[in-house]
Scaffold this motif. Structure first.
Motif, short mmCIF file in Angstrom:
data_model
loop_
_atom_site.label_atom_id
_atom_site.label_comp_id
_atom_site.label_asym_id
_atom_site.label_seq_id
_atom_site.Cartn_x
_atom_site.Cartn_y
_atom_site.Cartn_z
N ASP A 135 0.93 -1.31 -0.10
CA ASP A 135 0.14 -0.05 0.11
C ASP A 135 0.86 1.18 -0.10
OD1 ASP A 135 -2.33 -1.75 0.12
OD2 ASP A 135 -2.22 -1.54 2.39
N MET A 136 0.28 2.29 -1.03
CA MET A 136 1.15 3.47 -0.82
C MET A 136 0.10 4.55 -0.77
SD MET A 136 4.03 3.51 -3.83
CE MET A 136 4.84 4.89 -3.03
N GLY A 137 0.34 5.67 0.06
CA GLY A 137 -0.53 6.79 0.30
C GLY A 137 -1.96 6.32 1.01
N LYS A 138 -1.79 5.28 1.52
CA LYS A 138 -3.04 4.76 2.44
C LYS A 138 -2.87 5.05 3.96
CE LYS A 138 -5.74 0.41 2.73
NZ LYS A 138 -5.64 -1.00 2.57
N GLN A 139 -4.16 5.36 4.36
CA GLN A 139 -4.33 5.64 5.85
C GLN A 139 -5.52 5.06 6.15
OE1 GLN A 139 -2.04 6.72 8.09
NE2 GLN A 139 -0.38 7.09 6.52
N THR A 140 -5.79 4.36 7.26
CA THR A 140 -6.94 3.97 7.93
C THR A 140 -7.22 4.90 9.23
OG1 THR A 140 -6.76 1.63 7.11
CG2 THR A 140 -8.14 2.00 8.83
N LEU A 141 -8.34 5.55 9.18
CA LEU A 141 -8.67 6.35 10.45
C LEU A 141 -9.73 5.79 11.24
CD1 LEU A 141 -8.41 9.38 11.49
CD2 LEU A 141 -10.21 9.78 9.95
N SER A 142 -9.42 5.37 12.68
CA SER A 142 -10.32 4.96 13.44
C SER A 142 -11.36 6.11 13.71
CB SER A 142 -9.90 4.33 14.63
OG SER A 142 -9.26 5.21 15.37
N ILE A 143 -12.57 5.87 14.06
CA ILE A 143 -13.54 6.88 14.39
C ILE A 143 -13.25 7.66 15.74
CG2 ILE A 143 -15.19 5.18 15.74
CD1 ILE A 143 -15.77 8.42 13.37
N GLU A 144 -12.36 6.69 16.78
CA GLU A 144 -11.82 7.00 18.06
C GLU A 144 -10.89 8.10 17.77
OE1 GLU A 144 -12.27 4.01 17.28
OE2 GLU A 144 -13.95 3.32 18.50
N GLN A 145 -10.12 7.96 16.80
CA GLN A 145 -9.31 8.93 16.46
C GLN A 145 -9.78 10.59 15.97
OE1 GLN A 145 -6.41 7.92 13.43
NE2 GLN A 145 -5.31 9.71 13.40
N ALA A 146 -10.81 10.21 15.14
CA ALA A 146 -11.61 11.56 14.77
C ALA A 146 -12.18 12.22 15.88
CB ALA A 146 -12.39 11.05 13.54
N LYS A 147 -12.71 11.67 16.83
CA LYS A 147 -13.43 11.95 17.92
C LYS A 147 -12.37 12.73 18.92
CE LYS A 147 -17.45 8.87 17.97
NZ LYS A 147 -18.24 8.13 18.78
N ALA A 148 -11.11 12.33 18.86
CA ALA A 148 -10.14 12.80 19.80
C ALA A 148 -9.68 14.42 19.24
CB ALA A 148 -8.89 11.85 19.95
N ILE A 149 -9.88 14.54 17.77
CA ILE A 149 -9.57 15.92 17.24
C ILE A 149 -10.36 17.09 17.74
CG2 ILE A 149 -8.85 16.98 15.14
CD1 ILE A 149 -6.76 15.01 15.68
N PRO A 150 -9.80 18.16 18.04
CA PRO A 150 -10.81 19.53 18.15
C PRO A 150 -11.61 19.58 16.86
CG PRO A 150 -8.37 19.84 18.99
CD PRO A 150 -8.52 18.48 18.26
N ALA A 151 -12.74 19.96 17.17
CA ALA A 151 -13.75 20.03 15.95
C ALA A 151 -14.40 21.63 15.95
CB ALA A 151 -14.83 18.97 16.00
N LEU A 152 -14.82 21.76 14.73
CA LEU A 152 -15.60 23.27 14.59
C LEU A 152 -16.87 22.90 15.32
CD1 LEU A 152 -15.88 26.01 13.38
CD2 LEU A 152 -16.56 24.72 11.34
N LEU A 153 -17.05 23.80 16.23
CA LEU A 153 -18.32 24.12 16.97
C LEU A 153 -18.66 22.57 17.56
CD1 LEU A 153 -20.32 26.45 14.63
CD2 LEU A 153 -19.27 26.92 16.75
N GLY A 154 -17.71 21.62 17.71
CA GLY A 154 -17.78 20.64 18.57
C GLY A 154 -18.29 19.42 17.64
N GLU A 155 -18.64 19.76 16.44
CA GLU A 155 -19.18 18.49 15.41
C GLU A 155 -18.13 17.87 14.73
OE1 GLU A 155 -22.39 17.66 14.15
OE2 GLU A 155 -22.56 18.65 16.06
N ILE A 156 -17.90 16.64 15.21
CA ILE A 156 -16.82 15.63 14.85
C ILE A 156 -16.91 15.60 13.30
CG2 ILE A 156 -15.80 13.39 15.15
CD1 ILE A 156 -17.16 13.68 17.89
N ASP A 157 -15.94 15.46 12.76
CA ASP A 157 -16.03 15.50 11.09
C ASP A 157 -14.90 14.54 10.43
OD1 ASP A 157 -16.08 15.83 8.49
OD2 ASP A 157 -16.94 17.96 8.69
N ILE A 158 -15.12 13.48 9.83
CA ILE A 158 -13.95 12.60 9.27
C ILE A 158 -13.34 13.38 8.42
CG2 ILE A 158 -14.86 10.57 10.38
CD1 ILE A 158 -15.99 9.79 7.75
N MET A 159 -14.18 14.11 7.53
CA MET A 159 -13.52 14.79 6.47
C MET A 159 -12.58 15.70 6.68
SD MET A 159 -14.90 12.95 4.16
CE MET A 159 -14.47 13.50 2.80
#
Length: 810
Positions: A135-159
């Motif tokens: 695999d090249m240029g491939k990343q798997t993102l768990s939803i727990e990881q997305a939830k740990a990132i600070p979000a705009l107005l608290g809305e968790i956004d995987i994109m």
């Protein structure tokens, strides 16, 4: 018998798949003497969810395999006694001794690791996957990881979380649109349970359509796209929904400043059938409704905006060999305005719908089939009225898909995939109609456009030697633009001169192409490798937009007699090195991408709805190149990554910029992202992100002339001006509420406080030209003449924005 190109392609595709299936079954039946297969499904014991990329490692052979997205694995080995280690990050490793003298079915449910030994991890990959795989240029993102990132107005956004990865550039301030390695927004294949999502944005693109509570995991592929994916030339974003808890009923959700969400999941029959339903809605309209009439003279009283979406999925285990999944998504944005007094009104709803039905079938221990039937659509309607004048504009894109994917594992270290895909497309262009009193009108050239798209593919991932691993594939695609279709042809002066009329089923135009894919991994040490990838892709559907944001009025069009398919060639070379038992992963990738048949609006496009929109396009080429640097700490209390991209993105159109190459509007010379997450203790978690990128490109005037006293601007070369650099710091703090006494019902709760744009940077959202005509005898500085002066002004969007969200689960 007479075959149309479409019927012939489908029949030929089915024959090829039947031949491949027959060969696979025969190969299984005539397996080498003395070899047997261990196969089964790996699940999470806490909820029955299948585990993607769980590792099954054969200790004696120092080799292994991983599960597919449905948790299935297969190992074919000589007769012997083996020790298997089954592992998945965050779950306790299972060790099993197998005496292999016959085929063995081994289904496992993995339990959580103990609190004392469990490590925090940020991906679900197997040990050393970034170094070992092709695999090249491939990343798997768990939803727990997305939830740990600070979000705009608290809305968790995987994109938005994906935009923190190198090679992925955002579409603008707060926007969920994205560009990958110099490709356009329509060149990204975005899938939700394998159904295509044509528009990924809520609130005009500021939030994505993916509800984090319904998402299981997300994978992005920026380079080395496997042959199983097609239809786009830049990247793949594969979003998989949760399957629903097979063990017990649970309720989870959250309350934020602008939206709330609620998810219910549980077993209809334990370990047999489960369901999950997840819903989300904003309530800005409910909060502002009593306030707006009091602002000014009440002119805002008629404003109303909200969005909502619903995800649902049913998972039914028919037997150990058969499983059925039904999933769907329905989301809408609604913007309404009614002028006080009722003279003017405006209604603007838009949204996506997707539906997926899957059937998993296990033919034998080595051959796995996933059959899918999918439907998706996206559309909008703008309906305006003023007194006795009414105007309506709408557009829609619809797609129905049949897809069959076969997984075949003949030997350990050898994985084959093959299959077919058929898409039926229906594109409804801008349709405008209206009335003024008793007079009614509607535009011409508003008939839908129909197309059939067929593809077959084959790919083989195998270890050629101990140091060389190869993934080679070929995808063949066929696209037929079909009737019924009627088009009025206009002269340059706007006079109708001809009418083209095609009957239902009549072939108008055919395109086809071969799409080879190759990825190779050269192992140069225990913890490091060099990888090479080359891919060629065809894209038969196109998005045409004059904006860098994800707007609902952007238009999707098919390849036609005038519009040729886009073609993309990408070559990439990378070095991957892991340290400290895979705690730290590093990589450097360089790439070059060339794009053919790119589409833009022409210089003189006027948005005339009576003319077929494709007659206003111009066509050219594009190319991009760059280097991506990535360092990730994947284990421990402190996790995170640093990503940096140095890139150039160019476009060249004979009819634009005097035929000279120009930098694309989403060109980013420098792009830096830093993400950090730290678990202080069982109560407190903190996180922060910092982003810096070069400013977007735009075209500004370099002068003007007066015509009857009115200024007319003279514009410079295309995208000659670069906006100021964009940078922003976000941070978040989460407090986990742990009850002092144990309750009969397990209840989890946390409070998240986050700050977006912590140091209040006024980042540019767009520039506009302000003209001043009262400057008297102001000196001529190149932007003024005869007392008239103009200057570019910056509009910014988001200042510092704190937010608080309460999350719960029981």
């Amino acid at each position: 018998m007479h075959y149309t190109p479409t019927s012939y392609s489908i029949a030929h595709t089915l024959r090829l798949i039947g031949l491949c299936l027959l060969l696979a079954l025969c190969g299984t039946a005539s397996a080498q003497s003395g070899k047997y297969t261990i196969s089964g499904y790996i699940k999470d014991a806490s909820n029955g969810e299948s585990l993607l990329a769980a590792s099954i490692y054969v200790v004696e052979l120092n080799k292994g395999a991983t599960t597919n997205e449905y948790g299935f694995y297969s190992l074919t080995l000589p007769t012997d006694t083996y020790t298997l280690k089954i592992s998945y990050v965050g779950l306790a490793t299972v060790e099993q001794t197998i005496v292999l003298d016959k085929d063995v079915r081994l289904n496992l449910e993995m339990k959580s690791a103990s609190i004392e030994t469990q490590e925090i991890v940020i991906t679900g990959e197997k040990k050393g996957a970034s170094v070992e795989s092709t695999d090249m240029g491939k990343q798997t993102l768990s939803i727990e990881q997305a939830k740990a990132i600070p979000a705009l107005l608290g809305e968790i956004d995987i994109m938005k979380t994906l935009q923190l990865l190198p090679g992925v550039a955002g579409g603008g301030e707060g926007n969920s649109g994205f560009y990958v390695r110099g490709g356009g927004p329509d060149q990204n294949l975005v899938l939700l349970d394998d159904a295509v999502v044509y528009n990924t944005g809520h609130l005009f693109g500021f939030f994505s359509v993916f509800n984090s509570d319904a998402v299981k995991n997300t994978t992005i592929i920026k380079g080395g796209m496997p042959a199983e994916y097609g239809g786009r030339i830049s990247s793949v974003v594969d979003v998989q929904m949760k399957e629903g808890n097979m063990k017990k009923w649970s309720v989870s959700g959250g309350l934020g400043l602008i939206a709330s969400r609620l998810t219910v999941e549980g077993p209809i029959k334990k370990d047999k059938c489960s369901i999950i339903i997840s819903a989300r809605r904003t309530y800005i309209d409910l909060i502002l409704k009593p306030i707006l009439p009091k602002i000014g003279d009440g002119e805002f009283a008629g404003n109303e905006y909200y969005f909502y979406d619903i995800n649902a999925k049913i998972n039914y285990r028919v037997s150990d060999k058969d499983r059925i999944y039904l999933s769907g998504y329905f989301g809408r944005d609604v913007f309404n305005f009614t002028e006080p007094g009722g003279n003017f009104s405006f209604k603007f709803p838009w949204g996506n719908t997707t539906a997926t039905m899957r059937w998993n079938h296990l033919f034998n221990d080595r051959l796995f089939l996933n059959t899918m039937i999918m439907y998706n659509d996206f559309g909008f309607t703008a309906d305006a009225g003023y007194q006795d004048v009414n105007f309506k504009l709408n557009s829609k894109v619809q797609q129905a898909t049949l897809k069959m994917d076969f997984d075949y594992a003949p030997l350990l270290g050898h994985q084959m995939k093959f299959g077919l895909q058929y898409n039926f497309h229906r594109f409804t262009p801008y349709q405008a109609s209206g009335s003024a009193g008793s007079t009614e009108f509607k535009t011409t050239n508003q008939d839908p456009k129909y197309a059939h798209e067929t593809a077959i593919y084959f790919q083989d991932d195998f270890e050629a030697t101990r140091w060389l691993k190869i993934n080679i594939g070929l995808r063949a695609s066929l696209f037929n633009f079909m009737g019924p279709f009627k088009k009025t042809v206009f002269s340059e002066t706007g006079v109708a001169v001809d009418t083209l009329d095609y009957k239902p089923g009549e072939l108008i135009k055919t395109y086809w192409g071969l799409e080879p894919r190759l990825s190779m991994r050269f192992k140069v040490g225990k913890n490091n490798s060099i990888k090479l990838g080359v891919t060629l892709n065809n894209q038969y559907v196109h998005l045409v937009s004059s904006s860098t944001t994800t707007l609902p009025i952007d238009l999707w069009v098919p390849s036609t007699a005038n519009i040729k398919p886009q073609k993309g060639l990408q070559a990439a070379l990378g070095y991957f090195h892991n340290f400290k038992d895979d705690m730290i992963e590093t990589s450097v990738e360089v790439y070059y991408k060339h794009l053919w048949n790119q589409i833009e609006y022409g210089e003189n496009a006027v948005g005339n709805l009576t003319i077929d929109v494709e007659d206003q396009f111009t066509y050219g080429q594009g190319y991009s190149y760059g280097a991506e640097f990535f360092v990730k700490k994947a284990k421990g209390k402190w996790t995170g990554w640093i990503g940096y991209t140095l890139a150039w993105t160019w476009r060249k159109f004979p009819d634009l910029n005097n035929g000279q190459a120009f930098l694309a509007k989403f060109d980013r010379r420098h792009d830096l992202s830093i993400a950090n997450m730290f678990d202080i203790n069982k109560h407190w978690k903190v996180s922060c992100t910092f982003v810096f990128s070069s400013g977007q490109r735009t075209t500004l005037p370099v002068g003007y002339f007066l015509n009857e006293g009115e200024p007319h601007f003279i514009y410079g070369k295309r995208n000659w001006y670069q906006l100021p650099a964009y940078h922003r710091l976000d941070f978040g703090v989460t407090y986990v509420v742990i009850p002092k006494k144990k309750r009969k019902i397990d209840f989890y709760s946390d409070i998240n406080f986050s700050v977006y744009n912590a140091y209040n940077r006024m980042n540019p959202y767009f520039l506009y030209i302000k003209v001043d005509d009262d400057l008297g005898s102001a000196p001529n500085n190149g932007n003024s003449q005869g007392g008239l002066s103009f200057k570019a002004k910056q509009a910014s969007l988001f200042p510092i924005l704190p937010s608080i969200t309460w999350n719960f689960k029981f």
